[in-house]
Design an enzyme around this catalytic site. Structure first.
Site, mmCIF file in Angstrom:
data_model
loop_
_atom_site.group_PDB
_atom_site.id
_atom_site.type_symbol
_atom_site.label_atom_id
_atom_site.label_comp_id
_atom_site.label_asym_id
_atom_site.label_seq_id
_atom_site.Cartn_x
_atom_site.Cartn_y
_atom_site.Cartn_z
ATOM 1 N N THR A 39 0.809 -1.146 0.000
ATOM 2 C CA THR A 39 0.000 0.000 0.000
ATOM 3 C C THR A 39 0.858 1.216 0.000
ATOM 4 O OG1 THR A 39 -2.168 0.230 0.860
ATOM 5 C CG2 THR A 39 -0.426 0.655 2.362
ATOM 6 N N LYS A 71 -7.388 1.373 4.761
ATOM 7 C CA LYS A 71 -6.171 1.228 5.566
ATOM 8 C C LYS A 71 -5.817 2.495 6.348
ATOM 9 C CE LYS A 71 -4.718 -0.303 1.657
ATOM 10 N NZ LYS A 71 -3.924 -0.735 0.497
ATOM 11 N N GLY A 83 -2.640 4.735 9.951
ATOM 12 C CA GLY A 83 -2.582 4.168 8.618
ATOM 13 C C GLY A 83 -1.554 3.054 8.610
ATOM 14 N N SER A 163 4.756 0.338 -0.202
ATOM 15 C CA SER A 163 5.509 0.111 -1.431
ATOM 16 C C SER A 163 5.769 1.399 -2.208
ATOM 17 C CB SER A 163 4.746 -0.881 -2.316
ATOM 18 O OG SER A 163 3.431 -0.417 -2.548
ATOM 19 N N ALA A 194 0.820 6.716 -7.100
ATOM 20 C CA ALA A 194 -0.014 5.718 -7.770
ATOM 21 C C ALA A 194 0.357 5.554 -9.239
ATOM 22 C CB ALA A 194 -1.481 6.101 -7.634
ATOM 23 N N CYS A 197 3.942 3.432 -8.784
ATOM 24 C CA CYS A 197 3.981 2.165 -8.063
ATOM 25 C C CYS A 197 2.841 1.268 -8.540
ATOM 26 C CB CYS A 197 3.877 2.410 -6.552
ATOM 27 S SG CYS A 197 3.873 0.893 -5.574
ATOM 28 N N THR A 200 -0.056 0.412 -5.943
ATOM 29 C CA THR A 200 -0.828 1.536 -5.414
ATOM 30 C C THR A 200 -1.815 1.990 -6.475
ATOM 31 O OG1 THR A 200 1.090 2.243 -4.096
ATOM 32 C CG2 THR A 200 -0.674 3.842 -4.400
#
Length: 242
Positions: A39, A71, A83, A163, A194, A197, A200
């Site tokens: 995440t 999360k 988180g 990540s 996002a 990765c 994500t």
């Protein structure tokens, strides 16, 4: 065993054949690549506001298991933001432990985090839990891990895990030079993470704490206390006058 023989006037040695054993067979295990990865969690403290933002993707190997996992959550009646990244079941176990410590030490986030980190490190029931989390209230922000770490953010007030945490933190630090507010910086930094990765996605969940609202609570309670005492003092005076 080594086998030796003469061939074309050269001395040759035949190397022994290496067979898979219990010690090296793990290299061939396909399940090693199927690790749960999730995440990106980002926390920003700016202009008396704390933003906690995370994506919703849960991945196993090359497959997306869930796109909208939550999360980022609130604890302690909405006064603490959390988180987590890593195994969901492990993170929920640590969150329950943290909530119990917050009830034991109300208003003392640092003491509660240290107590959780000690249990996470020393208690055998928690040692194998694989998760990393960020915890923040209106005064402090900490990063907790299973190695016993309780880390505060640098001077810029930004922490990120997961990540895509490095991508999100780098983008957020760069955007601090603008006049954007914390929420806008968090959304832009997470969008960049996002895009870079693969673990994500763009399903963001945001939680906000306003330190100004927290600071006004003690003042309201302190103003109401003298009113009750004055009313109690007026009652015996009325009886004496009668």
């Amino acid at each position: 065993m080594f086998a030796c023989r003469w061939r074309s006037s050269l001395f040759c040695i035949r190397a022994p054949l290496v067979r898979p054993t219990t010690s090296n067979r793990q290299y061939y295990n396909i399940n090693n690549d199927e690790q749960w990865r999730a995440t990106t969690i980002l926390s920003i403290r700016r202009n008396n506001k704390i933003i906690m933002i995370g994506d919703g993707q849960v991945s196993r190997g090359s497959c997306i298991v869930k796109p909208n996992a939550r999360k980022v959550r609130k604890l302690d009646k909405g006064r603490v933001l959390t988180g987590f990244a890593g195994s969901t079941a492990d993170a929920v176990t640590i969150l329950e432990r943290l909530e119990a410590k917050l009830e034991e030490f109300p208003g003392q986030l640092r003491r509660a985090c240290v107590a959780v980190a000690q249990d996470w490190r020393t208690n055998r029931a928690y040692q194998k839990l694989e998760a990393v989390m960020i915890v923040a209230d209106h005064r402090e922000t900490y990063l907790l891990s299973g190695t016993g770490d309780v880390l505060e953010p640098p001077e810029h007030g930004i922490l990120a895990v997961g990540s895509g945490g490095d991508f999100a933190a780098s983008a957020a630090i760069a955007l601090l030079e603008t006049d954007w507010d914390a929420e806008r910086i968090a959304r832009k930094a997470m969008t960049i993470a996002a895009d870079l990765c693969v673990y994500t996605n763009h399903n963001f969940i945001i939680e906000l704490l306003d330190t100004n609202a927290e600071n006004t609570l003690p003042k309201e309670t302190s103003e109401t206390q003298p009113k009750t005492t004055e009313e109690e003092e007026e009652k015996p005076q009325l009886k004496q006058n009668e």
